[in-house]
Scaffold this active site. Sequence first.
Site, PDB file in Angstrom:
ATOM      1  N   LYS A  78      -5.390  -5.941  -2.530  1.00  0.00           N
ATOM      2  CA  LYS A  78      -4.279  -5.354  -0.940  1.00  0.00           C
ATOM      3  C   LYS A  78      -4.276  -6.300  -0.737  1.00  0.00           C
ATOM      4  CE  LYS A  78      -4.762  -0.465  -2.170  1.00  0.00           C
ATOM      5  NZ  LYS A  78      -5.222   0.721  -1.518  1.00  0.00           N
ATOM      6  N   GLN A 130      -9.376   4.325   1.314  1.00  0.00           N
ATOM      7  CA  GLN A 130      -9.298   4.205  -0.194  1.00  0.00           C
ATOM      8  C   GLN A 130      -9.810   5.419  -0.657  1.00  0.00           C
ATOM      9  OE1 GLN A 130      -7.772   1.479  -0.988  1.00  0.00           O
ATOM     10  NE2 GLN A 130      -7.590   1.709  -3.500  1.00  0.00           N
ATOM     11  N   ASP A 190       0.248   4.785   3.004  1.00  0.00           N
ATOM     12  CA  ASP A 190      -0.028   5.308   1.822  1.00  0.00           C
ATOM     13  C   ASP A 190       0.990   6.430   1.506  1.00  0.00           C
ATOM     14  OD1 ASP A 190      -2.049   3.864   0.135  1.00  0.00           O
ATOM     15  OD2 ASP A 190      -3.539   5.494   1.819  1.00  0.00           O
TER      16      ASP A 190
HETATM   17  N1  LIG Z   1      -5.400   5.032  -0.142  1.00  0.00           N
HETATM   18  C1  LIG Z   1      -5.118   5.265  -1.440  1.00  0.00           C
HETATM   19  N2  LIG Z   1      -4.062   4.366  -1.275  1.00  0.00           N
HETATM   20  C2  LIG Z   1      -3.686   3.410  -2.486  1.00  0.00           C
HETATM   21  O1  LIG Z   1      -2.894   2.538  -2.655  1.00  0.00           O
HETATM   22  C3  LIG Z   1      -4.590   3.894  -3.777  1.00  0.00           C
HETATM   23  C4  LIG Z   1      -5.929   4.618  -3.733  1.00  0.00           C
HETATM   24  N3  LIG Z   1      -6.302   4.950  -2.260  1.00  0.00           N
HETATM   25  N4  LIG Z   1      -6.932   4.427  -5.013  1.00  0.00           N
HETATM   26  C5  LIG Z   1      -6.499   3.926  -5.882  1.00  0.00           C
HETATM   27  C6  LIG Z   1      -5.143   3.887  -6.177  1.00  0.00           C
HETATM   28  C7  LIG Z   1      -5.010   3.361  -7.590  1.00  0.00           C
HETATM   29  N5  LIG Z   1      -4.469   1.227  -6.355  1.00  0.00           N
HETATM   30  C8  LIG Z   1      -4.130   0.234  -7.690  1.00  0.00           C
HETATM   31  C9  LIG Z   1      -3.638  -0.784  -6.410  1.00  0.00           C
HETATM   32  C10 LIG Z   1      -3.750  -2.052  -7.251  1.00  0.00           C
HETATM   33  C11 LIG Z   1      -3.145  -1.302  -8.501  1.00  0.00           C
HETATM   34  C12 LIG Z   1      -3.321  -3.191  -8.751  1.00  0.00           C
HETATM   35  O2  LIG Z   1      -3.059  -3.970  -8.809  1.00  0.00           O
HETATM   36  N6  LIG Z   1      -3.282  -3.310 -10.500  1.00  0.00           N
HETATM   37  C13 LIG Z   1      -3.311  -4.637 -11.258  1.00  0.00           C
HETATM   38  C14 LIG Z   1      -4.788  -5.236 -11.825  1.00  0.00           C
HETATM   39  C15 LIG Z   1      -6.176  -4.873 -11.241  1.00  0.00           C
HETATM   40  C16 LIG Z   1      -6.611  -4.634 -11.703  1.00  0.00           C
HETATM   41  O3  LIG Z   1      -6.687  -5.915 -12.720  1.00  0.00           O
HETATM   42  O4  LIG Z   1      -8.103  -4.366 -12.158  1.00  0.00           O
HETATM   43  C17 LIG Z   1      -1.988  -4.288 -12.063  1.00  0.00           C
HETATM   44  O5  LIG Z   1      -2.150  -3.453 -12.756  1.00  0.00           O
HETATM   45  O6  LIG Z   1      -1.615  -5.455 -12.788  1.00  0.00           O
HETATM   46  C18 LIG Z   1      -3.707  -0.955  -9.676  1.00  0.00           C
HETATM   47  C19 LIG Z   1      -4.011   0.052  -8.671  1.00  0.00           C
HETATM   48  C20 LIG Z   1      -4.239   1.770  -5.123  1.00  0.00           C
HETATM   49  N7  LIG Z   1      -4.237   3.432  -5.218  1.00  0.00           N
END
Ligand SMILES: Nc1nc(=O)c2c([nH]1)NC[C@@H]1CN(c3ccc(C(=O)N[C@@H](CCC(=O)O)C(=O)O)cc3)C=[N+]21
Length: 290
Positions: free
Chosen positions: A52, A96, A119
């Site tokens: 992010k 988060q 969010d």
């Molecule tokens: N208040 C809050 N808001 C959220 O938006 C929130 C949260 N809590 N808690 C957890 C989940 C999960 N989440 C992700 C964000 C980015 C990837 C992301 O960029 N993933 C990459 C890979 C990441 C890696 O390699 O670990 C991909 O899928 O290509 C995934 C999942 C946001 N979340």
Amino acid sequence: MELLDGKKCAESLVADISRKVAGYIGSGLRKPHMTIILVGTHAPSESYVKSKIASCGRAGFEGNLIRLPETVTEQELLAKINGINNDPSTDGVIVQLPLPSHINEQNVINAIAPEKDIDGFHPTNFGRMALGQKAFRPATAYGICKLLQFYDIPIRGKHCVVIGRSNIVGKPISIMLANDFDIGNATVTLTHIETPRPLLLDETRRADIVIVAVGIPGFVSEDMVKEGVVLIDVGINRLENGKLVGDVDFAAVAPKCSWITPVPGGVGRMTVAALMINTLMAYENNFNLT
Ligand SMILES: Nc1nc(=O)c2c([nH]1)NC[C@@H]1CN(c3ccc(C(=O)N[C@@H](CCC(=O)O)C(=O)O)cc3)C=[N+]21
């Protein structure tokens, strides 16, 4: 089979945002500002937060991370949020998730000012979203909509089956797909982990579009879907060997799909892009830019 490339789509959306931001900054305004609160040092959260903040950099936003210890009390966290709510230099705030078990997540979400809730988790935004009023849409669900739009996937009149009823993905995406004012006008069935197996199979085998968000590797197998299905995999599961996989048995199911999201590089990327869109909207609201 073609890939719904979340990385490519997110990069294109962030490039659009950065052009807009450059214009605003050129006219003398400050940068859009996203604040992330991270409690403790949960390893996956560290990685999401990093992506992010990196995305903020690419869009020309200021992104700042506030770290609080695992032992922070709910009251202390609520006080911190209250401070950010009243700070005009921050447009959007993310706490988060997950939070440590001694903190009530819903209390924390409810404490965020709805106009900074990028969010889209606050009851006010969820309600406004459901009713078709201007709102921050829950970021993952909104990201999925943007991805389907980017690839011109038809939604109107389609039969969509959502697997998973979470407040942050399953529930909102099912509403948004069915609404006539979002990308919607689909006919939607919301199923979940307790849906009786025969009923679940009945639904998924007829579905034009399946969206799965249950957090179980390999949950969607080849025999569950029809030829030509559009498959959206929201799962992010880290296997013991360190590999990141979704909720779909990708190797077996992908050949049957007309379109499918990869993991990584699919919905996760779109979640971050949607947070950026929401932050820009919060900023534009603050400066009366639209
Ligand atoms: N208040 C809050 N808001 C959220 O938006 C929130 C949260 N809590 N808690 C957890 C989940 C999960 N989440 C992700 C964000 C980015 C990837 C992301 O960029 N993933 C990459 C890979 C990441 C890696 O390699 O670990 C991909 O899928 O290509 C995934 C999942 C946001 N979340």
